[in-house]
Write a protein that holds these residues in place. Structure first.
Motif, PDB file in Angstrom:
ATOM      1  N   GLY A   1      91.246 -82.680  12.154  1.00 36.10           N
ATOM      2  CA  GLY A   1      90.908 -83.319  10.843  1.00 36.10           C
ATOM      3  C   GLY A   1      92.019 -84.050  10.280  1.00 36.10           C
ATOM      4  N   GLY A   2      92.833 -84.414  10.883  1.00 33.37           N
ATOM      5  CA  GLY A   2      94.086 -85.338  10.637  1.00 33.37           C
ATOM      6  C   GLY A   2      93.718 -86.986  11.016  1.00 33.37           C
ATOM      7  N   ARG A   3      92.574 -87.295  11.464  1.00 36.45           N
ATOM      8  CA  ARG A   3      92.355 -88.635  12.073  1.00 36.45           C
ATOM      9  C   ARG A   3      90.893 -88.867  11.764  1.00 36.45           C
ATOM     10  NH1 ARG A   3      93.870 -88.620  17.995  1.00 36.45           N
ATOM     11  NH2 ARG A   3      93.294 -86.552  17.763  1.00 36.45           N
ATOM     12  N   VAL A   4      90.450 -90.054  11.505  1.00 28.14           N
ATOM     13  CA  VAL A   4      89.025 -90.375  11.187  1.00 28.14           C
ATOM     14  C   VAL A   4      88.592 -91.679  12.092  1.00 28.14           C
ATOM     15  CG1 VAL A   4      87.459 -91.838   9.632  1.00 28.14           C
ATOM     16  CG2 VAL A   4      88.828 -89.939   9.080  1.00 28.14           C
ATOM     17  N   LEU A   5      87.508 -91.604  12.783  1.00 31.17           N
ATOM     18  CA  LEU A   5      86.968 -92.549  13.596  1.00 31.17           C
ATOM     19  C   LEU A   5      85.830 -93.136  13.031  1.00 31.17           C
ATOM     20  CD1 LEU A   5      87.515 -93.690  16.516  1.00 31.17           C
ATOM     21  CD2 LEU A   5      85.904 -92.096  17.270  1.00 31.17           C
TER      22      LEU A   5
ATOM     23  N   MET B   1      84.056 -93.543   3.462  1.00 32.35           N
ATOM     24  CA  MET B   1      84.864 -92.780   2.212  1.00 32.35           C
ATOM     25  C   MET B   1      84.992 -91.503   2.407  1.00 32.35           C
ATOM     26  SD  MET B   1      83.238 -94.788  -1.027  1.00 32.35           S
ATOM     27  CE  MET B   1      83.246 -96.355  -1.458  1.00 32.35           C
ATOM     28  N   MET B   2      86.213 -90.754   1.969  1.00 29.68           N
ATOM     29  CA  MET B   2      86.381 -89.352   2.177  1.00 29.68           C
ATOM     30  C   MET B   2      86.642 -88.778   0.907  1.00 29.68           C
ATOM     31  SD  MET B   2      89.319 -87.418   4.295  1.00 29.68           S
ATOM     32  CE  MET B   2      90.654 -87.901   3.288  1.00 29.68           C
ATOM     33  N   TRP B   3      85.839 -87.767   0.718  1.00 26.20           N
ATOM     34  CA  TRP B   3      85.787 -87.213  -0.667  1.00 26.20           C
ATOM     35  C   TRP B   3      86.138 -85.737  -0.667  1.00 26.20           C
ATOM     36  CZ3 TRP B   3      82.700 -90.678  -3.703  1.00 26.20           C
ATOM     37  CH2 TRP B   3      82.248 -91.438  -2.817  1.00 26.20           C
ATOM     38  N   ASP B   4      86.795 -84.958  -1.618  1.00 29.76           N
ATOM     39  CA  ASP B   4      86.885 -83.521  -1.718  1.00 29.76           C
ATOM     40  C   ASP B   4      85.602 -82.861  -2.045  1.00 29.76           C
ATOM     41  OD1 ASP B   4      87.217 -80.952  -3.462  1.00 29.76           O
ATOM     42  OD2 ASP B   4      89.162 -81.478  -3.113  1.00 29.76           O
ATOM     43  N   ALA B   5      85.296 -81.919  -1.047  1.00 25.14           N
ATOM     44  CA  ALA B   5      83.882 -81.348  -1.060  1.00 25.14           C
ATOM     45  C   ALA B   5      83.507 -80.742  -2.354  1.00 25.14           C
ATOM     46  CB  ALA B   5      83.829 -80.496   0.165  1.00 25.14           C
ATOM     47  N   SER B   6      84.732 -80.221  -3.022  1.00 26.72           N
ATOM     48  CA  SER B   6      84.424 -79.011  -4.059  1.00 26.72           C
ATOM     49  C   SER B   6      84.228 -79.724  -5.384  1.00 26.72           C
ATOM     50  CB  SER B   6      85.554 -78.280  -4.360  1.00 26.72           C
ATOM     51  OG  SER B   6      85.634 -77.459  -3.326  1.00 26.72           O
ATOM     52  N   SER B   7      85.049 -80.972  -5.374  1.00 26.38           N
ATOM     53  CA  SER B   7      85.184 -81.655  -6.793  1.00 26.38           C
ATOM     54  C   SER B   7      84.350 -82.942  -6.674  1.00 26.38           C
ATOM     55  CB  SER B   7      86.521 -82.074  -7.178  1.00 26.38           C
ATOM     56  OG  SER B   7      87.266 -82.653  -6.365  1.00 26.38           O
ATOM     57  N   ALA B   8      84.258 -83.423  -5.591  1.00 32.60           N
ATOM     58  CA  ALA B   8      83.357 -84.840  -5.351  1.00 32.60           C
ATOM     59  C   ALA B   8      84.621 -85.908  -5.663  1.00 32.60           C
ATOM     60  CB  ALA B   8      82.156 -84.965  -6.205  1.00 32.60           C
ATOM     61  N   GLU B   9      85.770 -85.687  -5.949  1.00 31.89           N
ATOM     62  CA  GLU B   9      86.571 -86.809  -5.922  1.00 31.89           C
ATOM     63  C   GLU B   9      86.878 -87.456  -4.744  1.00 31.89           C
ATOM     64  OE1 GLU B   9      91.508 -87.457  -6.748  1.00 31.89           O
ATOM     65  OE2 GLU B   9      90.510 -85.170  -6.610  1.00 31.89           O
ATOM     66  N   LEU B  10      86.966 -89.006  -5.065  1.00 37.75           N
ATOM     67  CA  LEU B  10      87.187 -89.822  -3.764  1.00 37.75           C
ATOM     68  C   LEU B  10      88.658 -89.755  -3.225  1.00 37.75           C
ATOM     69  CD1 LEU B  10      86.178 -92.160  -1.863  1.00 37.75           C
ATOM     70  CD2 LEU B  10      86.792 -93.587  -3.715  1.00 37.75           C
ATOM     71  N   LEU B  11      88.809 -89.403  -2.247  1.00 36.93           N
ATOM     72  CA  LEU B  11      90.054 -89.254  -1.713  1.00 36.93           C
ATOM     73  C   LEU B  11      90.496 -90.657  -1.147  1.00 36.93           C
ATOM     74  CD1 LEU B  11      89.924 -85.910  -0.224  1.00 36.93           C
ATOM     75  CD2 LEU B  11      90.876 -86.404  -2.498  1.00 36.93           C
TER      76      LEU B  11
ATOM     77  N   ASN C   1      94.572 -92.828   9.786  1.00 36.37           N
ATOM     78  CA  ASN C   1      95.250 -91.613   9.518  1.00 36.37           C
ATOM     79  C   ASN C   1      94.107 -91.226   8.315  1.00 36.37           C
ATOM     80  OD1 ASN C   1      96.768 -89.991   7.361  1.00 36.37           O
ATOM     81  ND2 ASN C   1      98.411 -90.696   8.857  1.00 36.37           N
ATOM     82  N   ALA C   2      93.660 -89.983   8.226  1.00 33.15           N
ATOM     83  CA  ALA C   2      92.736 -89.341   7.264  1.00 33.15           C
ATOM     84  C   ALA C   2      93.536 -89.299   5.875  1.00 33.15           C
ATOM     85  CB  ALA C   2      92.304 -88.004   7.818  1.00 33.15           C
ATOM     86  N   SER C   3      94.845 -88.995   5.904  1.00 32.00           N
ATOM     87  CA  SER C   3      95.528 -88.814   4.575  1.00 32.00           C
ATOM     88  C   SER C   3      95.791 -90.186   3.792  1.00 32.00           C
ATOM     89  CB  SER C   3      96.745 -87.998   4.884  1.00 32.00           C
ATOM     90  OG  SER C   3      96.285 -86.750   5.195  1.00 32.00           O
ATOM     91  N   THR C   4      96.258 -91.171   4.526  1.00 34.41           N
ATOM     92  CA  THR C   4      96.792 -92.449   4.017  1.00 34.41           C
ATOM     93  C   THR C   4      95.703 -93.548   4.139  1.00 34.41           C
ATOM     94  OG1 THR C   4      97.752 -93.118   6.197  1.00 34.41           O
ATOM     95  CG2 THR C   4      98.945 -91.596   4.685  1.00 34.41           C
ATOM     96  N   GLY C   5      94.864 -93.344   5.038  1.00 38.85           N
ATOM     97  CA  GLY C   5      93.908 -94.382   5.278  1.00 38.85           C
ATOM     98  C   GLY C   5      94.289 -95.534   5.965  1.00 38.85           C
ATOM     99  N   GLU C   6      95.525 -95.327   6.806  1.00 37.21           N
ATOM    100  CA  GLU C   6      96.299 -96.389   7.404  1.00 37.21           C
ATOM    101  C   GLU C   6      95.535 -96.698   8.941  1.00 37.21           C
ATOM    102  OE1 GLU C   6     100.265 -96.904   9.907  1.00 37.21           O
ATOM    103  OE2 GLU C   6      99.991 -95.274   8.710  1.00 37.21           O
ATOM    104  N   VAL C   7      95.221 -97.718   9.345  1.00 38.00           N
ATOM    105  CA  VAL C   7      94.598 -97.740  10.747  1.00 38.00           C
ATOM    106  C   VAL C   7      95.557 -97.648  11.709  1.00 38.00           C
ATOM    107  CG1 VAL C   7      93.463 -99.603  12.314  1.00 38.00           C
ATOM    108  CG2 VAL C   7      93.050 -99.756  10.003  1.00 38.00           C
ATOM    109  N   LEU C   8      95.317 -96.513  12.618  1.00 37.76           N
ATOM    110  CA  LEU C   8      96.131 -96.341  13.558  1.00 37.76           C
ATOM    111  C   LEU C   8      95.993 -96.859  15.014  1.00 37.76           C
ATOM    112  CD1 LEU C   8      95.819 -92.395  13.089  1.00 37.76           C
ATOM    113  CD2 LEU C   8      97.803 -94.018  12.311  1.00 37.76           C
TER     114      LEU C   8
END
Length: 224
Positions: free
Chosen positions: A93-97, A64-74, A109-116
């Motif tokens: 920071g554009g990709r997640v592994l 799970m990826m969150w906004d560090a300031s608001s704790a909102e789940l992105l 893809n860190a923004s969309t959650g799409e598997v690359l």
């Protein structure tokens, strides 16, 4: 894990008070934010390179990826068929592994959650997966006793690092990307990242993880 500025720390929290991720003031120990949403034990938590997001990996099979300031789940990264043992950002920071007990690593893809891309080649659960300092390579470690270096964009296997008789518990790049450290229940090994050759081994059982530090170990001689 520290934030890029070193002012904050992020940790998994697994205990009687519940399951969550928390950020803390590194100077005072004060809790800054709590990130709630995982349904099982949290295995890792890191900041993004810019420090504006938090990424966590859990036994519930998600990262799970969150906004560090608001704790909102992105974004919730869903697709593994086992526990997610680690999750990390690419240098930009554009990709997640993610690494999983299903034996696979996935790049998202860190923004969309799409598997690359899905990295398949291990024969047992994965313990870690990280990007190289340039983001061009991926390094995975597995209980099958190996670490594999992959091309991050094509998924091609570049090196298969095999020396451990027990499961590999972690694998990391040096800050320059020229060397790799792998840890195992049978010890630690230092590798040339280009050739895949073992340079030296550090004896001692039960190694869970290792990092490169300046002016500590001489990578060529293994002397302090």
């Amino acid at each position: 894990a520290f934030s890029p500025t070193g002012e904050c720390v992020v940790t998994p929290v697994n205990g009687n008070t519940g399951i969550s991720v928390k950020t803390w003031d590194a100077s005072t120990g004060e809790v800054l934010r709590s990130f709630n949403g995982h349904q099982d034990l949290v295995n890792s938590a890191v900041f993004s390179p810019a420090g504006d997001r938090v990424l966590s990996a859990s036994d519930d099979g998600t990262a799970m990826m969150w906004d560090a300031s608001s704790a909102e789940l992105l974004v919730a990264f869903k697709g593994h068929r086992g526990t997610v043992t680690s999750a990390s950002f690419s240098p930009a920071g554009g990709r997640v592994l993610t690494a999983s007990s299903d034996g696979l690593a996935k790049m998202w893809n860190a923004s969309t959650g799409e598997v690359l891309h899905t990295f398949a080649g291990h024969t047992n659960r994965l313990t870690s997966a990280v990007f190289s300092p340039t983001g061009e390579r991926v390094l995975t470690a597995s209980w099958d006793g190996t670490a594999i270096m992959w091309d991050a964009f094509t998924g091609e296997v570049l090196q298969r690092l095999t020396v451990h008789s027990d499961g590999a518990t972690s694998a990391v790049f040096s800050p320059t990307g020229e060397h790799v450290l792998t840890t195992s229940l049978d010890g630690t090994a230092l590798w040339n990242a280009s050739t895949g050759k073992v340079l030296t081994t550090f004896k001692g059982g039960g190694m869970i993880s290792a990092v490169f530090l300046p002016k500590m170990w001489n990578a060529s001689t293994s002397e302090v």
